[in-house]
Design a protein around this motif. Structure first.
Motif, PDB file in Angstrom:
ATOM      1  N   LEU A  16       0.837  -1.207   0.000  1.00  0.00           N
ATOM      2  CA  LEU A  16       0.000   0.000   0.000  1.00  0.00           C
ATOM      3  C   LEU A  16       0.872   1.258   0.000  1.00  0.00           C
ATOM      4  O   LEU A  16       0.584   2.233  -0.715  1.00  0.00           O
ATOM      5  CB  LEU A  16      -0.939  -0.006   1.217  1.00  0.00           C
ATOM      6  N   ILE A  17       1.941   1.227   0.779  1.00  0.00           N
ATOM      7  CA  ILE A  17       2.853   2.373   0.834  1.00  0.00           C
ATOM      8  C   ILE A  17       3.412   2.661  -0.562  1.00  0.00           C
ATOM      9  O   ILE A  17       3.416   3.817  -1.018  1.00  0.00           O
ATOM     10  CB  ILE A  17       3.990   2.113   1.858  1.00  0.00           C
ATOM     11  N   GLN A  18       3.835   1.604  -1.266  1.00  0.00           N
ATOM     12  CA  GLN A  18       4.374   1.780  -2.619  1.00  0.00           C
ATOM     13  C   GLN A  18       3.297   2.315  -3.566  1.00  0.00           C
ATOM     14  O   GLN A  18       3.572   3.152  -4.426  1.00  0.00           O
ATOM     15  CB  GLN A  18       4.935   0.452  -3.159  1.00  0.00           C
ATOM     16  N   GLU A  19       2.090   1.830  -3.385  1.00  0.00           N
ATOM     17  CA  GLU A  19       0.978   2.252  -4.249  1.00  0.00           C
ATOM     18  C   GLU A  19       0.690   3.752  -4.061  1.00  0.00           C
ATOM     19  O   GLU A  19       0.515   4.495  -5.034  1.00  0.00           O
ATOM     20  CB  GLU A  19      -0.257   1.417  -3.894  1.00  0.00           C
ATOM     21  N   VAL A  20       0.676   4.187  -2.820  1.00  0.00           N
ATOM     22  CA  VAL A  20       0.395   5.606  -2.557  1.00  0.00           C
ATOM     23  C   VAL A  20       1.561   6.466  -3.051  1.00  0.00           C
ATOM     24  O   VAL A  20       1.350   7.535  -3.643  1.00  0.00           O
ATOM     25  CB  VAL A  20       0.109   5.858  -1.055  1.00  0.00           C
ATOM     26  N   LEU A  21       2.787   5.982  -2.860  1.00  0.00           N
ATOM     27  CA  LEU A  21       3.950   6.735  -3.344  1.00  0.00           C
ATOM     28  C   LEU A  21       3.895   6.893  -4.866  1.00  0.00           C
ATOM     29  O   LEU A  21       4.152   7.981  -5.394  1.00  0.00           O
ATOM     30  CB  LEU A  21       5.249   6.024  -2.954  1.00  0.00           C
ATOM     31  N   ALA A  22       3.549   5.817  -5.564  1.00  0.00           N
ATOM     32  CA  ALA A  22       3.467   5.875  -7.032  1.00  0.00           C
ATOM     33  C   ALA A  22       2.362   6.840  -7.457  1.00  0.00           C
ATOM     34  O   ALA A  22       2.523   7.606  -8.414  1.00  0.00           O
ATOM     35  CB  ALA A  22       3.212   4.484  -7.599  1.00  0.00           C
ATOM     36  N   GLU A  29       3.485  10.376  -7.015  1.00  0.00           N
ATOM     37  CA  GLU A  29       4.458  10.718  -8.057  1.00  0.00           C
ATOM     38  C   GLU A  29       3.706  11.296  -9.267  1.00  0.00           C
ATOM     39  O   GLU A  29       4.132  12.281  -9.867  1.00  0.00           O
ATOM     40  CB  GLU A  29       5.208   9.440  -8.449  1.00  0.00           C
ATOM     41  N   ALA A  30       2.578  10.692  -9.602  1.00  0.00           N
ATOM     42  CA  ALA A  30       1.793  11.147 -10.752  1.00  0.00           C
ATOM     43  C   ALA A  30       1.101  12.476 -10.476  1.00  0.00           C
ATOM     44  O   ALA A  30       1.015  13.336 -11.350  1.00  0.00           O
ATOM     45  CB  ALA A  30       0.764  10.093 -11.133  1.00  0.00           C
ATOM     46  N   THR A  31       0.603  12.662  -9.261  1.00  0.00           N
ATOM     47  CA  THR A  31      -0.121  13.901  -8.975  1.00  0.00           C
ATOM     48  C   THR A  31       0.829  15.053  -8.664  1.00  0.00           C
ATOM     49  O   THR A  31       0.414  16.211  -8.653  1.00  0.00           O
ATOM     50  CB  THR A  31      -1.069  13.739  -7.763  1.00  0.00           C
ATOM     51  N   GLY A  32       2.084  14.719  -8.362  1.00  0.00           N
ATOM     52  CA  GLY A  32       3.046  15.761  -8.028  1.00  0.00           C
ATOM     53  C   GLY A  32       2.955  16.215  -6.579  1.00  0.00           C
ATOM     54  O   GLY A  32       3.595  17.189  -6.194  1.00  0.00           O
ATOM     55  N   GLU A  33       2.117  15.516  -5.791  1.00  0.00           N
ATOM     56  CA  GLU A  33       2.043  15.856  -4.363  1.00  0.00           C
ATOM     57  C   GLU A  33       3.125  15.032  -3.642  1.00  0.00           C
ATOM     58  O   GLU A  33       2.895  13.886  -3.267  1.00  0.00           O
ATOM     59  CB  GLU A  33       0.631  15.556  -3.824  1.00  0.00           C
ATOM     60  N   LEU A  34       4.295  15.632  -3.498  1.00  0.00           N
ATOM     61  CA  LEU A  34       5.469  14.905  -3.015  1.00  0.00           C
ATOM     62  C   LEU A  34       5.272  14.294  -1.636  1.00  0.00           C
ATOM     63  O   LEU A  34       4.720  14.920  -0.732  1.00  0.00           O
ATOM     64  CB  LEU A  34       6.681  15.850  -2.945  1.00  0.00           C
ATOM     65  N   MET A  35       5.752  13.062  -1.484  1.00  0.00           N
ATOM     66  CA  MET A  35       5.635  12.367  -0.203  1.00  0.00           C
ATOM     67  C   MET A  35       6.930  11.644   0.104  1.00  0.00           C
ATOM     68  O   MET A  35       7.655  11.234  -0.806  1.00  0.00           O
ATOM     69  CB  MET A  35       4.491  11.360  -0.256  1.00  0.00           C
ATOM     70  N   TRP A  36       7.188  11.502   1.397  1.00  0.00           N
ATOM     71  CA  TRP A  36       8.392  10.804   1.824  1.00  0.00           C
ATOM     72  C   TRP A  36       7.989   9.761   2.858  1.00  0.00           C
ATOM     73  O   TRP A  36       7.322  10.085   3.833  1.00  0.00           O
ATOM     74  CB  TRP A  36       9.381  11.803   2.434  1.00  0.00           C
ATOM     75  N   HIS A  37       8.421   8.541   2.609  1.00  0.00           N
ATOM     76  CA  HIS A  37       8.060   7.452   3.530  1.00  0.00           C
ATOM     77  C   HIS A  37       8.924   7.481   4.781  1.00  0.00           C
ATOM     78  O   HIS A  37      10.149   7.479   4.705  1.00  0.00           O
ATOM     79  CB  HIS A  37       8.223   6.108   2.795  1.00  0.00           C
ATOM     80  N   LEU A  38       8.293   7.519   5.929  1.00  0.00           N
ATOM     81  CA  LEU A  38       9.005   7.471   7.217  1.00  0.00           C
ATOM     82  C   LEU A  38       8.583   6.199   7.958  1.00  0.00           C
ATOM     83  O   LEU A  38       7.506   5.656   7.716  1.00  0.00           O
ATOM     84  CB  LEU A  38       8.643   8.699   8.067  1.00  0.00           C
ATOM     85  N   PRO A  39       9.420   5.701   8.870  1.00  0.00           N
ATOM     86  CA  PRO A  39       9.095   4.444   9.554  1.00  0.00           C
ATOM     87  C   PRO A  39       7.942   4.594  10.530  1.00  0.00           C
ATOM     88  O   PRO A  39       7.645   5.687  10.999  1.00  0.00           O
ATOM     89  CB  PRO A  39      10.387   4.107  10.298  1.00  0.00           C
ATOM     90  N   CYS A  40       7.267   3.496  10.803  1.00  0.00           N
ATOM     91  CA  CYS A  40       6.166   3.527  11.771  1.00  0.00           C
ATOM     92  C   CYS A  40       5.991   2.142  12.359  1.00  0.00           C
ATOM     93  O   CYS A  40       6.759   1.716  13.209  1.00  0.00           O
ATOM     94  CB  CYS A  40       4.896   4.009  11.069  1.00  0.00           C
ATOM     95  N   ALA A  41       4.985   1.407  11.859  1.00  0.00           N
ATOM     96  CA  ALA A  41       4.628   0.124  12.460  1.00  0.00           C
ATOM     97  C   ALA A  41       5.727  -0.923  12.313  1.00  0.00           C
ATOM     98  O   ALA A  41       5.788  -1.875  13.093  1.00  0.00           O
ATOM     99  CB  ALA A  41       3.330  -0.373  11.820  1.00  0.00           C
TER     100      ALA A  41
END
Ligand code: BES
Ligand code: MN
Ligand code: ZN
Length: 513
Positions: free
Chosen positions: A393-399, A402-414
């Motif tokens: 899911l994390i990869q799916e949201v990141l991808a 990427e398309a929408t240009g709303e930059l995101m950075w994955h940080l650790p959690c669970a």
């Protein structure tokens, strides 16, 4: 602004401005760009050759046409290098052009796509989004000016017309969703409170034919949402939990959950913020704004998916009724939470909302929240912090982002058990703060206690909710971030076939698999 699609000869068409996006490094032009260049006696290639216009991202140049063609001016807008011919760069080029039009006194424009490396429908959708977002303005001034740009026309051939029209409509709806989220978040706190937000949400649901439920304070208490109830107690305007359902796929398709933090004003409560820290806190319902705007667009686009939005909404204010540091509250799943700081209110209201999402069986669940100032420190001002408990899911949201240009950075959690200790309660299951270090991560880890087994992704939009200047499609003030990523996520998750509307005739072979 109206977006049109038309079969026109760009050299003859009457309009104030022709918008022509170009990449860097053009030695020659083709198609409509070449035709325009010829009619303008080579002016376009001349400014390129002389490096007056290089096609760099953000660059624009206006050529006045002096009667040589039907339009009064041609506005060149740079996309950047050919290798970077992405949807997002195209969107930005269109937005930069839209920002120039008022200065050129343009009320009508024609948009010409001539970068053949990008599919026309892809380009038109991105351009429509960029134009709509780039023309957004929030202002409450005495002398309100009338809307400057009246219409933009996309050029198409007869064969292309329907596809281009659909693309323009998609882009218009998606860009419009961002603008709606901006409007909701920019609204002044005197006018935007849990009650008025609920009314807005109801109006959106009614207009789009969505199922709408508003749980009032008493119901919130009866459902065992002790955390949401506690945060809402400080205000004279009681808290609410809003649930909006869109059903665009069959009954057997599990609904996707979108959860948005709806703190209409965050004073910090009794753990009062500083004056400076409070300035932007009308925007603390940006998560809710994005989710509501996304639902509005998802319904307009009739996406083949099921989606349920949940918005817990409160005003976090100090008063004699307000919840206090030291209080222990019980969330819907029975977990007890010790309140150490009433300014860590977002995670409390989200706790109950996430429990509700999980009880409704939604999956996956994506929450958007202006949750922690610490997130800005971690990922900077242009990036949203992304957390989750499911790597696919994390990869799916990141991808998607990427398309929408709303930059995101994955940080650790669970996936990092080390964070467990930081929010373990002394007298309760957990506490609502985990200290300054890693504040965005402990907040995400806190949320995980209320969703656990469900695939879940948390977007901390504290740093991206606001911008201090106008820049390409981003506008000064609240940015409406997250709405487009939610829409795109649902669009990519659509089930293959539209829901079967008609029962197969009796006797007609129903052997089809
Ligand atoms: N709404 C704020 C977070 C925020 C800060 C959003 C700045 C946008 C811009 C949130 O409710 C909050 O106050 N968080 C605290 C948490 C702390 C008390 C553990 C924070 O970030 O300081
Ligand atoms: Mn707060
Ligand atoms: Zn807050």
């Amino acid at each position: 602004m109206e977006l049109k699609v038309s079969i026109v000869d760009v050299c003859q068409a009457k309009a104030d401005t022709i918008i022509l996006p170009l990449c860097e490094g053009h030695r020659k032009l083709d198609g409509e760009a070449a035709a325009l260049n010829d009619k303008l006696n080579g002016a376009i290639l001349q400014v390129i050759r002389r490096s007056v216009f290089e096609g760099k991202a953000g660059q624009t140049l206006c050529l006045h046409t002096l009667g040589l063609i039907g339009a009064k001016s041609v506005l060149l807008t740079g996309i950047g290098s050919k290798e970077n011919l992405t949807e997002n760069n195209y969107r930005k080029a269109a937005a930069c052009a839209a920002r120039q039009l008022p200065g050129l006194k343009s009320r009508t424009a024609i948009f010409v796509h001539c970068e053949r490396d990008m599919e026309k429908t892809t380009a038109v959708e991105a351009a429509a989004e960029g134009l709509v977002m780039g023309s957004y303005e929030f202002s409450i001034k005495r002398d309100m000016e009338e809307p400057k740009l009246k219409s933009v026309t996309f050029v198409a051939t007869k064969e292309e017309r329907d596809a281009v029209r659909a693309a323009a409509r998609r882009g218009n709806t998606k860009g419009g969703a961002t603008n709606l989220a901006r409007d909701l978040a920019n609204a002044v706190p005197a006018q935007m409170n849990p009650e008025t937000l609920s009314l807005k949400a109801r109006a959106i649901a009614e207009e789009r034919g969505l199922t709408f439920t508003c749980y009032e304070q008493q119901e919130i208490q009866q459902m065992g949402m002790g955390a949401l109830d506690a945060v809402g107690r400080g205000s004279d305007i009681p808290p609410r939990l809003l649930v909006i359902e869109y059903r665009g796929a069959g009954k057997d398709v599990t609904p996707i959950g979108l959860v948005g933090k709806g703190v209409t004003f965050d004073s910090g409560g009794l753990s009062l913020k500083t004056a400076e820290g409070m300035e932007a806190m009308k925007g603390d319902m940006s998560g809710a704004a994005a989710v509501l705007a996304a639902m509005d667009a998802i319904a307009q686009l009739e996406l083949r998916a099921n989606v349920t939005a949940i918005v817990p909404t409160v005003e976090n204010l100090p008063s004699s009724k307000a919840y206090k540091p030291g209080d222990i509250v019980t969330a819907k799943n029975g977990k007890t939470i010790e309140v150490l700081n009433t300014d860590a209110e977002g995670r409390l209201i989200l706790a109950d909302a996430l429990c509700h999402a999980s009880d409704l069986g939604l999956s996956p669940v994506i929450d958007l929240a202006t949750l922690t100032g610490a997130c800005s420190i971690a990922v900077g001002p242009f990036c949203t912090g992304l957390f989750g408990n499911n790597s696919a899911l994390i990869q799916e949201v990141l991808a998607t982002s990427e398309a929408t240009g709303e930059l995101m950075w994955h940080l650790p959690c669970a996936e990092r058990p080390e964070f467990k200790e930081l929010i373990k309660g002394k007298f309760s299951d957990i506490k609502n703060t985990g200290g300054r270090a890693g504040g965005a991560i402990t907040a995400a880890w806190f949320l995980h206690h209320f969703i656990e087994g469900t695939p879940w992704c948390h977007l901390d939009i504290a740093s991206t909710m606001i911008s201090d200047s106008d820049k390409d499609y981003t506008s000064k003030g609240m940015t409406g971030v997250g709405a487009r990523t939610c829409i795109e996520f649902v669009e990519r998750r659509q089930v293959c076939a539209p829901p079967v509307a008609v029962e197969p005739e009796s006797g007609a072979g129903s052997g089809e698999e």
